[in-house]
Design an enzyme around this catalytic site. Structure first.
Site, mmCIF file in Angstrom:
data_model
loop_
_atom_site.group_PDB
_atom_site.id
_atom_site.type_symbol
_atom_site.label_atom_id
_atom_site.label_comp_id
_atom_site.label_asym_id
_atom_site.label_seq_id
_atom_site.Cartn_x
_atom_site.Cartn_y
_atom_site.Cartn_z
ATOM 1 N N ASP A 113 -12.878 9.019 25.399
ATOM 2 C CA ASP A 113 -14.187 9.124 24.261
ATOM 3 C C ASP A 113 -14.711 7.896 24.383
ATOM 4 O OD1 ASP A 113 -15.661 10.216 22.598
ATOM 5 O OD2 ASP A 113 -14.843 9.105 20.893
ATOM 6 N N SER A 160 -20.113 11.408 17.961
ATOM 7 C CA SER A 160 -19.920 12.747 18.759
ATOM 8 C C SER A 160 -19.653 13.949 17.643
ATOM 9 C CB SER A 160 -18.277 12.279 19.369
ATOM 10 O OG SER A 160 -18.309 11.195 20.001
ATOM 11 N N GLN A 170 -19.118 16.203 26.610
ATOM 12 C CA GLN A 170 -19.382 15.960 25.212
ATOM 13 C C GLN A 170 -20.655 16.080 25.105
ATOM 14 O OE1 GLN A 170 -19.043 11.619 23.568
ATOM 15 N NE2 GLN A 170 -17.096 12.397 23.118
#
Length: 287
Positions: free
Chosen positions: A205, A229, A279
């Site tokens: 991430d 996110s 993502q």
């Protein structure tokens, strides 16, 4: 706040509350909100505690609410299915009895099958590159910022990062939506494959959404930008080792409608593709 490898190992060492409930502590890494990678790594660690001898091969996660670093996180694991070679788990992370995160994980017993790989990469060796802290320190020379802000930008991280692509943290220029870096957990002494997977989930991430900001000349620090996110998907193709260098190749093929889509490929030093990431995140410009 500085975070060293022992801090990350402690974050991933969850406290069992019962067979399918675990508690994870939080740490101030990027401000008052919990770093998304922390929740992904802890949720994977929780799910892995309920599966015997099967590594994860994929996970799909959604960030529902911001997490509060002042509070521990409770992880509730649902044992959806245990088949002959696959197991499925659902994990819900909660704070103050409200869900902040939801993730499905699939585990697969190792087996043999057809193999091919077309993905490749080219990059300087990590030993030829400066660390992320050294690069940032050079950019900050002469900048009129507070010492607290400077310390936050130069904070230690549990994973050593050596960027291939560089950007000024305070005065970014528009560039292609590509980020590349070498990653390694320096000093890690563990052969636990589930720990290595949880650590990769944590670091996957890091910087990924930043690729969607590069064409627009903004960063997470830009005052008129709201960046968060929304979801995160990770596939493990091969066993991973964080105690040796991994190459993280990130790109953002599109941003539209206030959302940026990013994807990444993670290779070991031998050139094998060990994991893939995707993502989508909110990149909202505020007036």
């Amino acid at each position: 706040m500085d975070t060293d490898l022992p801090d990350l190992l402690a974050l991933l060492d969850l406290t069992p509350l019962d067979e399918d409930r675990f508690q994870g502590e939080s740490r101030n890494i990027v401000g008052p909100r919990i770093f998304g990678g922390q929740v992904i790594g802890q949720a994977l660690a929780a799910a892995s505690r309920t599966v015997a001898a099967r590594p994860a091969h994929s996970l799909q996660a959604y960030f529902l609410r911001p997490g509060d670093v002042r509070e521990p996180v409770i992880y509730r694991v649902e044992r959806v299915r245990d088949g002959g070679t696959f197991s499925t788990r659902r994990v819900v992370a909660e704070q103050r009895d409200r869900p902040i995160f939801d993730m499905s994980v699939s585990f697969h017993q190792a087996e043999q099958g057809p193999e091919h790989q077309t993905a490749t990469f080219e990059a300087p060796d990590p030993e030829e590159l400066d660390t992320e802290q050294a690069i940032t320190a050079a950019y900050l020379e002469g900048e009129d910022i507070s010492e607290n802000f400077r310390a936050a930008l130069l904070r230690r991280k549990p994973i050593e990062i050596r960027p291939v692509t560089r950007r000024h943290p305070l005065r970014p220029e528009k560039s292609a939506p590509v980020r590349q870096a070498w990653l390694r957990a320096t000093g890690l002494d563990s052969d636990d494959p589930l720990l290595h997977q949880a650590m990769l989930a944590y670091v996957s991430d890091h910087s990924l959404m930043g690729a969607a900001l590069l064409p627009h000349g903004v960063t997470f620090l830009s005052r008129d930008m709201q960046v968060a996110s929304l979801d995160h998907t990770l596939w493990f193709h091969r066993p991973v080792r964080l105690d040796d260098w991994l190459f993280y190749d990130m790109e953002s093929p599109i941003a539209t409608g206030g959302r940026g889509f990013t994807r990444g490929r993670i290779f070991n030093r031998s050139g094998e593709l060990v994991a893939s990431v995707a993502q989508e995140g909110l990149i909202r410009q505020q007036s």
